[in-house]
Design an enzyme around this catalytic site. Structure first.
Site, PDB file in Angstrom:
ATOM      1  N   TYR A 149      17.350  29.579   5.804  1.00 37.63           N
ATOM      2  CA  TYR A 149      16.183  30.204   6.434  1.00 37.63           C
ATOM      3  C   TYR A 149      16.495  30.535   7.895  1.00 37.63           C
ATOM      4  O   TYR A 149      17.034  29.712   8.624  1.00 37.63           O
ATOM      5  CB  TYR A 149      14.993  29.242   6.421  1.00 37.63           C
ATOM      6  CG  TYR A 149      14.216  29.187   5.118  1.00 37.63           C
ATOM      7  CD1 TYR A 149      14.579  29.934   4.009  1.00 37.63           C
ATOM      8  CD2 TYR A 149      13.101  28.359   5.014  1.00 37.63           C
ATOM      9  CE1 TYR A 149      13.851  29.859   2.826  1.00 37.63           C
ATOM     10  CE2 TYR A 149      12.362  28.276   3.842  1.00 37.63           C
ATOM     11  CZ  TYR A 149      12.744  29.028   2.750  1.00 37.63           C
ATOM     12  OH  TYR A 149      12.022  28.942   1.593  1.00 37.63           O
ATOM     13  N   LYS A 178       0.838  -1.204   0.000  1.00 39.42           N
ATOM     14  CA  LYS A 178       0.000   0.000   0.000  1.00 39.42           C
ATOM     15  C   LYS A 178       0.873   1.254   0.000  1.00 39.42           C
ATOM     16  O   LYS A 178       2.083   1.165   0.247  1.00 39.42           O
ATOM     17  CB  LYS A 178      -0.909  -0.010   1.228  1.00 39.42           C
ATOM     18  CG  LYS A 178      -0.136   0.006   2.542  1.00 39.42           C
ATOM     19  CD  LYS A 178      -1.040  -0.316   3.719  1.00 39.42           C
ATOM     20  CE  LYS A 178      -0.244  -0.325   5.005  1.00 39.42           C
ATOM     21  NZ  LYS A 178      -0.777  -1.304   5.969  1.00 39.42           N
TER      22      LYS A 178
HETATM   23  C1  LIG Z   1       0.016  -2.080   6.666  1.00 40.28           C
HETATM   24  C2  LIG Z   1      -0.450  -3.406   7.084  1.00 40.28           C
HETATM   25  C3  LIG Z   1       0.455  -4.461   7.247  1.00 40.28           C
HETATM   26  C4  LIG Z   1       1.946  -4.281   7.218  1.00 40.28           C
HETATM   27  O1  LIG Z   1       2.354  -3.797   8.483  1.00 40.28           O
HETATM   28  P1  LIG Z   1       3.883  -3.430   8.815  1.00 40.28           P
HETATM   29  O2  LIG Z   1       3.830  -3.010  10.239  1.00 40.28           O
HETATM   30  O3  LIG Z   1       4.246  -2.307   7.905  1.00 40.28           O
HETATM   31  O4  LIG Z   1       4.692  -4.626   8.570  1.00 40.28           O
HETATM   32  C5  LIG Z   1      -0.077  -5.708   7.508  1.00 40.28           C
HETATM   33  N1  LIG Z   1      -1.407  -5.898   7.631  1.00 40.28           N
HETATM   34  C6  LIG Z   1      -2.300  -4.888   7.521  1.00 40.28           C
HETATM   35  C7  LIG Z   1      -3.738  -5.168   7.687  1.00 40.28           C
HETATM   36  C8  LIG Z   1      -1.847  -3.606   7.260  1.00 40.28           C
HETATM   37  O5  LIG Z   1      -2.727  -2.601   7.174  1.00 40.28           O
END
Ligand SMILES: *Cc1c(COP(=O)(O)O)cnc(C)c1O
Length: 354
Positions: free
Chosen positions: A259, A49
């Site tokens: 800055y 994602k």
């Molecule tokens: C994002 C997510 C993961 C991965 O989690 P990490 O902590 O980045 O390894 C796994 N399962 C779900 C449902 C998630 O939303």
């Protein structure tokens, strides 16, 4: 602009940028294999994602696929099409599930698989034709997922459930919550027909084989995140922001930089300007850190100023305009340096870097 000018514009290839993100695909593949190995008899999937946590689907998904991953998780339906250029849609699960009827239609048209998170979603999915799906059940994070009490509903019994999953809230800590969530998940799973079970995220993989079930779902650690010490030896850094010097200059004692003029030179020095900044995810929290040229450390002078950073070239006086330097982006150290989380450090990286 007339048509010829527009065409000319479209045909012109934009020159290479003065910033880039190096994505080490062999480290990425090695991280997936390490997590898969640590998952024991379970297979590791891949959370992809948020454009692979900011590193880019193009750069990451083919490498994960070639390493052996065959279950991919995205959050939004809008993320499906990019991932589906590299893997079969039936291997893509959409964590937010079907929120509106158009999501059901899209799932049916593409073959991407919804993760059902509520009775409303279960009814919507079945009403639109249904088919294979995954189910998220809440075991204590109280984020997304069906409450255990909802599982007895006939709408759930009607589903064709492949993966029954839950998500850990504190796997990166030695918290009593982990064992509590595990126990609750074990209590829940016999109540629902399913083919596979899945509980562990990256940190959960390091909690041991009891947490692995049939499929683990690492995200952060694929991309170099180290949420638990057990992962320090096996996870390699994947992402490194790099930038070219776009200007160098000599300054004198008393001259200030950037800055709010927060740095003032105490002696004459050679400095360089790199084109990286807020929009690239390099926030003011990086002030006080350094860039590297080979083994030479080049301290950041003053504040990150919009989309430029000024660095001290004393350790590498031969550097010229056009030479490339890099920002050390080893996530545990960078998180300490900036007080940003490892998740934030990855997902902040801006699109100009890609
Ligand atoms: C994002 C997510 C993961 C991965 O989690 P990490 O902590 O980045 O390894 C796994 N399962 C779900 C449902 C998630 O939303």
């Amino acid at each position: 602009m007339g048509l010829p000018e527009i065409l000319q514009m479209m045909l012109a290839k934009s020159p290479p940028a003065s910033l880039r993100l190096s994505v080490d695909q062999s480290a990425l593949a090695s991280n997936w294999r390490a997590l898969d190995h640590m998952s024991g008899t379970a297979l590791a999937g891949a959370a992809v994602k948020a454009d692979c946590y900011g590193l880019g689907v193009e750069a990451c998904v083919p490498a994960l696929r070639d390493a052996g991953a065959n279950e991919f998780f995205v959050a939004h339906w809008s993320e499906v099409s990019d991932v589906a250029r590299h893997v079969p849609p039936a291997q893509i699960a959409v964590l937010h599930g079907p929120l509106i009827d158009a999501d059901v239609a899209y799932a049916c048209a593409t073959g991407a698989v919804p993760v059902i998170n509520s009775l409303e979603q279960a009814i919507r999915w079945a009403g639109g034709g249904g088919g294979r799906c995954h189910v998220m059940v809440d075991s204590g994070i109280n984020r997304l997922g069906l409450s255990p009490a909802d599982l007895a509903d006939p709408a759930i019994a009607r589903l064709d459930i492949d993966i029954l999953m839950s998500h850990l809230a504190c796997a990166d800590e030695d918290s009593a919550m982990n064992a509590r969530q595990l126990a609750r998940f074990q209590q829940i799973t016999p109540q629902v027909n399913h083919r596979r079970l899945s509980l562990a995220n990256s940190a959960g993989v390091a909690l041991g084989s009891k947490y692995a079930f049939d499929l683990t779902r690492p995200g952060l650690s694929l991309y170099g995140g180290i949420p638990r010490p057990e992962l320090a030896e096996v996870i390699r850094q994947v992402a490194t922001p790099q930038a070219a010097l776009i200007q160098t200059r000599q300054i004198s004692a008393g001259d200030s930089v950037g800055y709010n003029a927060t740095f003032t030179a105490t002696h004459a020095m050679r400095i360089g300007v790199v084109s990286l900044g807020y929009a690239d995810g390099i926030l003011r929290a990086w002030s006080g850190a350094h860039f590297k040229y080979g083994e030479c450390e080049l301290p950041i002078l003053g504040r990150v100023s919009m989309d430029m950073i000024v660095i001290d070239l004393s350790a590498a006086p031969d550097l010229r305009e056009g030479d490339w330097v890099e920002l050390p982006y080893f996530l545990p150290t960078a998180a300490q340096q900036t007080t940003l989380s490892q998740y934030e450090l990855l997902t902040l990286l801006g699109t100009r870097l890609k």
